[in-house]
Design a protein around this motif. Structure first.
Motif, PDB file in Angstrom:
ATOM      1  N   ASN A 269      51.036  41.595  41.086  1.00 15.95           N
ATOM      2  CA  ASN A 269      49.644  42.594  41.134  1.00 15.95           C
ATOM      3  C   ASN A 269      48.547  41.671  41.409  1.00 15.95           C
ATOM      4  O   ASN A 269      47.753  42.211  42.190  1.00 15.95           O
ATOM      5  N   ALA A 270      48.348  40.188  40.790  1.00 14.88           N
ATOM      6  CA  ALA A 270      47.286  39.805  41.110  1.00 14.88           C
ATOM      7  C   ALA A 270      46.894  39.254  42.649  1.00 14.88           C
ATOM      8  O   ALA A 270      45.993  39.299  43.105  1.00 14.88           O
ATOM      9  N   THR A 271      48.305  38.807  42.762  1.00 15.85           N
ATOM     10  CA  THR A 271      48.252  38.333  44.372  1.00 15.85           C
ATOM     11  C   THR A 271      47.986  39.145  45.438  1.00 15.85           C
ATOM     12  O   THR A 271      47.076  39.278  46.282  1.00 15.85           O
ATOM     13  N   ALA A 272      48.318  40.622  45.111  1.00 16.62           N
ATOM     14  CA  ALA A 272      48.212  41.613  46.018  1.00 16.62           C
ATOM     15  C   ALA A 272      46.582  42.054  46.001  1.00 16.62           C
ATOM     16  O   ALA A 272      46.027  42.377  47.157  1.00 16.62           O
ATOM     17  N   ALA A 273      46.182  42.080  44.597  1.00  9.84           N
ATOM     18  CA  ALA A 273      44.659  42.640  44.599  1.00  9.84           C
ATOM     19  C   ALA A 273      43.918  41.360  45.379  1.00  9.84           C
ATOM     20  O   ALA A 273      42.846  41.653  46.206  1.00  9.84           O
ATOM     21  N   LEU A 274      44.146  40.141  45.422  1.00  7.90           N
ATOM     22  CA  LEU A 274      43.373  39.059  45.935  1.00  7.90           C
ATOM     23  C   LEU A 274      43.656  39.093  47.452  1.00  7.90           C
ATOM     24  O   LEU A 274      42.560  38.905  47.996  1.00  7.90           O
TER      25      LEU A 274
ATOM     26  N   GLY B 122      42.209  27.185  32.992  1.00  4.91           N
ATOM     27  CA  GLY B 122      41.543  28.031  32.047  1.00  4.91           C
ATOM     28  C   GLY B 122      40.171  28.455  32.800  1.00  4.91           C
ATOM     29  O   GLY B 122      39.254  29.004  32.085  1.00  4.91           O
ATOM     30  N   ARG B 123      40.208  28.662  34.131  1.00  3.24           N
ATOM     31  CA  ARG B 123      38.853  29.161  34.565  1.00  3.24           C
ATOM     32  C   ARG B 123      39.150  30.665  35.146  1.00  3.24           C
ATOM     33  O   ARG B 123      38.440  31.064  36.291  1.00  3.24           O
ATOM     34  N   HIS B 124      40.162  31.306  34.410  1.00  3.23           N
ATOM     35  CA  HIS B 124      40.330  32.691  35.219  1.00  3.23           C
ATOM     36  C   HIS B 124      39.164  33.624  35.026  1.00  3.23           C
ATOM     37  O   HIS B 124      39.380  34.550  35.666  1.00  3.23           O
ATOM     38  N   GLU B 125      38.232  33.440  34.384  1.00  2.00           N
ATOM     39  CA  GLU B 125      36.999  34.333  34.257  1.00  2.00           C
ATOM     40  C   GLU B 125      36.518  34.317  35.713  1.00  2.00           C
ATOM     41  O   GLU B 125      35.961  35.439  35.899  1.00  2.00           O
ATOM     42  N   THR B 126      36.651  33.152  36.561  1.00  2.00           N
ATOM     43  CA  THR B 126      35.930  33.285  37.814  1.00  2.00           C
ATOM     44  C   THR B 126      36.993  34.337  38.656  1.00  2.00           C
ATOM     45  O   THR B 126      36.401  34.933  39.512  1.00  2.00           O
ATOM     46  N   THR B 127      38.471  34.240  38.717  1.00  2.00           N
ATOM     47  CA  THR B 127      39.060  35.177  39.275  1.00  2.00           C
ATOM     48  C   THR B 127      38.672  36.708  38.919  1.00  2.00           C
ATOM     49  O   THR B 127      38.585  37.626  39.670  1.00  2.00           O
ATOM     50  N   TRP B 128      38.629  36.774  37.505  1.00  2.59           N
ATOM     51  CA  TRP B 128      38.196  38.053  37.168  1.00  2.59           C
ATOM     52  C   TRP B 128      36.956  38.439  37.669  1.00  2.59           C
ATOM     53  O   TRP B 128      36.515  39.756  37.904  1.00  2.59           O
TER      54      TRP B 128
ATOM     55  N   PHE C 296      35.058  43.842  42.943  1.00  2.00           N
ATOM     56  CA  PHE C 296      35.696  44.683  43.759  1.00  2.00           C
ATOM     57  C   PHE C 296      36.600  45.780  43.023  1.00  2.00           C
ATOM     58  O   PHE C 296      37.512  46.461  43.618  1.00  2.00           O
ATOM     59  N   HIS C 297      36.078  46.032  41.832  1.00  2.00           N
ATOM     60  CA  HIS C 297      36.319  47.251  40.999  1.00  2.00           C
ATOM     61  C   HIS C 297      37.597  47.255  40.464  1.00  2.00           C
ATOM     62  O   HIS C 297      38.414  48.272  40.411  1.00  2.00           O
ATOM     63  N   TYR C 298      38.386  46.183  40.317  1.00  2.00           N
ATOM     64  CA  TYR C 298      39.758  46.023  39.643  1.00  2.00           C
ATOM     65  C   TYR C 298      39.366  46.401  38.045  1.00  2.00           C
ATOM     66  O   TYR C 298      38.718  45.714  37.485  1.00  2.00           O
TER      67      TYR C 298
ATOM     68  N   ASP D  95      39.332  54.371  39.047  1.00  2.00           N
ATOM     69  CA  ASP D  95      39.174  55.733  39.160  1.00  2.00           C
ATOM     70  C   ASP D  95      37.927  56.267  39.542  1.00  2.00           C
ATOM     71  O   ASP D  95      37.583  57.207  40.405  1.00  2.00           O
ATOM     72  N   LYS D  96      36.869  55.793  38.889  1.00  3.97           N
ATOM     73  CA  LYS D  96      35.585  56.374  39.272  1.00  3.97           C
ATOM     74  C   LYS D  96      35.083  55.638  40.315  1.00  3.97           C
ATOM     75  O   LYS D  96      34.236  56.187  41.115  1.00  3.97           O
ATOM     76  N   PHE D  97      35.562  54.483  40.679  1.00  2.83           N
ATOM     77  CA  PHE D  97      35.157  53.919  42.044  1.00  2.83           C
ATOM     78  C   PHE D  97      36.007  54.714  43.435  1.00  2.83           C
ATOM     79  O   PHE D  97      35.390  54.740  44.361  1.00  2.83           O
ATOM     80  N   LEU D  98      37.399  55.050  43.143  1.00  2.98           N
ATOM     81  CA  LEU D  98      37.876  55.772  44.038  1.00  2.98           C
ATOM     82  C   LEU D  98      37.741  57.196  44.060  1.00  2.98           C
ATOM     83  O   LEU D  98      37.469  57.779  45.285  1.00  2.98           O
TER      84      LEU D  98
END
Length: 642
Positions: free
Chosen positions: A192-197, A270-276, A282-284, A292-295
């Protein structure tokens, strides 16, 4: 890259839990007082920490630290279920062994799926050699065995060593969880992360060449984190990505694979806050679905209003068409459509159900033209604006104006009604440019050919009865050059149900009542239709005699078409033939005009009294009133004289 702030929970529980004596209460005290306090009570009351206490931009508005008594099992289980993250503390070999043998089993048996921050306390009692052994012999096995453990850290309440850092890791485990992104056992980003990215990469690749060039990459950085990168930072990123796989960040820019590799590096370090930071820009959500509020943002639409694309919305879809028409042939072929809809769930379900692209204008090769593309979105917005809003979001619509995707739409004025001689009728609404028409008539009258004619397609002699509803849309040019969109719907087997449904009829602007002028039995169907479904008399109606190029037949009906229209005070039947293009143009224009001026085509509506006649009536009434008053005055005077 610089990490970014994000929306976090308003209130969550950070849960510190283990044997009395491991130093958990001392850790909390050292965090709050910034000093070591010896001989404190074994269990502290719950402590609320405001956001200002933490220097981290990711901290929530408030954090509640709940110290626990491991002997009070019911209370312990209650707090575990209320927690958002568990701060698990140990201090020696025995308490370390209890992690695997007891605590992790307890968490799993309760059915909770919480992130765990593992803290090796009392590091002031160990040497540097012990520190290395802790990482290799204690932390790494736990991280490999338990996916719930997000991070590990050595602390000392006495030396105030890593106390704030441990607290920050607890906060980050909630605001920026690693578990949705990275599978530690597999050593890869999750699907799911790969698909979002991949979707984010697609949207940021503005020229759709398969690379994020330097300007596109820096634009992504600025969008997500509010600042650009200097040359050295960019060079470091290129080197890190290419070390994993050569050529994924080359002269042309960063490839999609390279973008995935870059975020995998962030997770591993350990820098996954960057990915977040990227994902949340992009509203994930935490579940890696779009918010849903974005869609589906709130759009206030009165019950009698319609929704259309605004000029901004039309501009967006024009630009999208031009970007994905790779061969510049003026049409979107199947491959180009698939590429265009890549960041979405696919072609809208409503389009598939109505047999797109047969619903709109195509070129000789069968590819959707720009005219057809805009017409299709105009129809979609009119019939179900929420679909358009969601696809604007999926496709990366951006606007500098406030309101998000809603600025790409406009809500028309509410359609109101008046009463004339006891008959309700619609009054004109002058800001609409999309109109919906139900095409009704007996089987074989030519309804399907009429729909094909709207799309500019040739007449076919092959007869295929319509069972499932059909719908088409195209632009119509009115007198004066104004362009509007006309939707024609053939109802098929749903016709009876729709014609007895007031809400469905409210969505219809005009009825096109067709009959075959060469078939003597065709018109009777329309007469019966009006008798069976009385609600349709509230909708403006145009009667159309199709196949007018054939010999006209006297209709076997108690009333002939001309008499029928006269009795209903609606326009006389239009005689139309697919062989007469000008007659078709006239029909489509008249359908729109009837939608714009409903009173002129509403069945059973008495003609409006002309202004001059009305003025004479008013004058006559006034004269009669004046004479009555004078007569009364003369009679009164004569009585007084007597």
């Amino acid at each position: 890259m610089m990490v970014c702030s994000s929306n976090v929970l308003i209130l969550y529980y950070s849960f510190s839990n283990h044997f009395i004596g491991v130093g958990k209460s001392s850790l909390i005290t050292a965090l709050i007082k910034d000093t070591f306090v010896p001989n404190i009570q074994s269990v502290l009351p719950a402590i609320t920490i405001p956001r200002d206490f933490s220097s981290s931009p990711y901290s929530p508005n408030a954090t509640v630290l709940v110290d626990t008594n491991s002997q009070d099992i019911p209370a312990l289980q209650k707090e575990i279920r209320r927690a958002d993250v568990i701060w698990l503390v140990y201090s020696d070999h025995y308490t370390y062994e209890r992690i695997s043998l007891y605590w992790m089993n307890i968490f799993r048996s309760l059915g909770v799926n919480l992130p765990v921050v593992l803290c090796a306390n009392k590091s002031d009692l160990s040497t540097s050699l012990d520190s290395d052994r802790t990482i290799s012999d204690e932390f790494i096995p736990i991280l490999k065995e338990y996916k719930e453990v997000e991070s590990c850290i050595r602390c000392s309440a006495k030396d105030k060593y890593n106390v704030s850092q441990a607290f920050y890791l607890c906060q980050r485990a909630v605001t920026h969880p690693i578990s949705p992104l990275f599978d530690a056992k597999e050593g890869n980003l999750k699907r799911n992360a790969t698909a979002a990215l991949s979707r984010i990469f697609f949207l940021c690749d503005k020229d759709q060449d398969g690379f994020l060039d330097e300007s596109e990459f820096l634009a992504l950085q600025k969008k997500c984190f509010g600042r650009s990168l200097d040359i050295n930072d960019l060079a470091d990123i290129k080197q890190a990505v290419n070390q994993v796989k050569e050529g994924t960040f080359g002269l042309r820019g960063l490839t999609e694979e390279g973008f995935i590799i870059l975020n995998k590096i962030f997770a591993e370090k350990g820098r996954h806050e960057t990915t977040w930071g990227i994902l949340r820009t992009f509203h994930y959500t935490d579940s890696l679905s779009l918010n849903d509020k974005f869609l589906y943002p709130v759009l206030d639409v009165p019950s009698t209003s319609s929704v259309e694309l605004s000029p901004i919305g039309y501009r967006f879809f024009v630009d999208l068409f031009l970007l994905f028409d790779k061969d510049n042939d003026g049409g979107l072929n199947e491959e180009e459509l698939q590429s265009l809809f890549k960041p979405t769930p696919g072609v809208p379900r409503e389009w598939i159900e109505t047999n797109f692209p047969q619903t709109t204008v195509r070129n000789e090769q069968g590819y959707v033209t720009l005219q057809g593309w805009l017409a299709q979105w105009s129809m979609t917005t009119y019939l179900d604006y929420k679909t358009t809003l969601s696809y604007l979001a999926y496709l990366g619509f951006e606007s500098a104006a406030k309101g998000g995707t809603t600025v790409a739409l406009k809500v028309t004025k509410p359609r109101k009604e008046r009463v004339r001689s006891g008959k309700n009728y619609r009054i004109p609404v002058n800001d609409r440019s999309v109109f919906n028409c139900y095409v009704l008539g007996s089987s074989g009258s030519g309804k399907s050919s009429l729909l094909e004619a709207l799309l500019g397609r040739q007449f076919s002699e092959i007869y295929n009865p319509t069972i499932k509803p059909r719908i088409v849309v195209n632009s119509v040019e009115l007198k004066g050059g104004k362009q509007v969109y006309l939707i024609l719907e053939e109802l098929g087997e749903l016709e009876p149900a729709i014609l007895d449904n007031q809400s469905k009829l409210n969505q219809c602007d005009v009825l096109c009542l067709t009959y075959d002028s060469s078939d003597p039995n065709s018109f009777h169907y329309l007469v019966e239709l009006g008798q069976k479904h009385s609600l349709i008399s509230s909708v403006p109606s145009i009667i159309v005699a199709l196949k007018a190029d054939l010999d006209r037949q006297q209709q076997r009906c108690d009333i002939q078409p001309e008499e029928y229209t006269t009795s209903l005070n609606i326009p006389s039947p239009l005689h139309i033939s697919s062989a007469w293009p000008s007659s078709l143009t006239e029909l489509f224009v008249q359908l729109v005009e009837a939608s714009n001026a409903p009173a002129s085509a509403t069945p059973g509506l008495e003609p409006e009294v002309p202004n001059d006649n009305l003025q004479n009536v008013v004058l006559a009434t006034s004269a009669v009133g004046f004479m009555s008053i004078m007569s009364l005055w003369i009679w009164k005077m004569s009585m007084q004289q007597k």
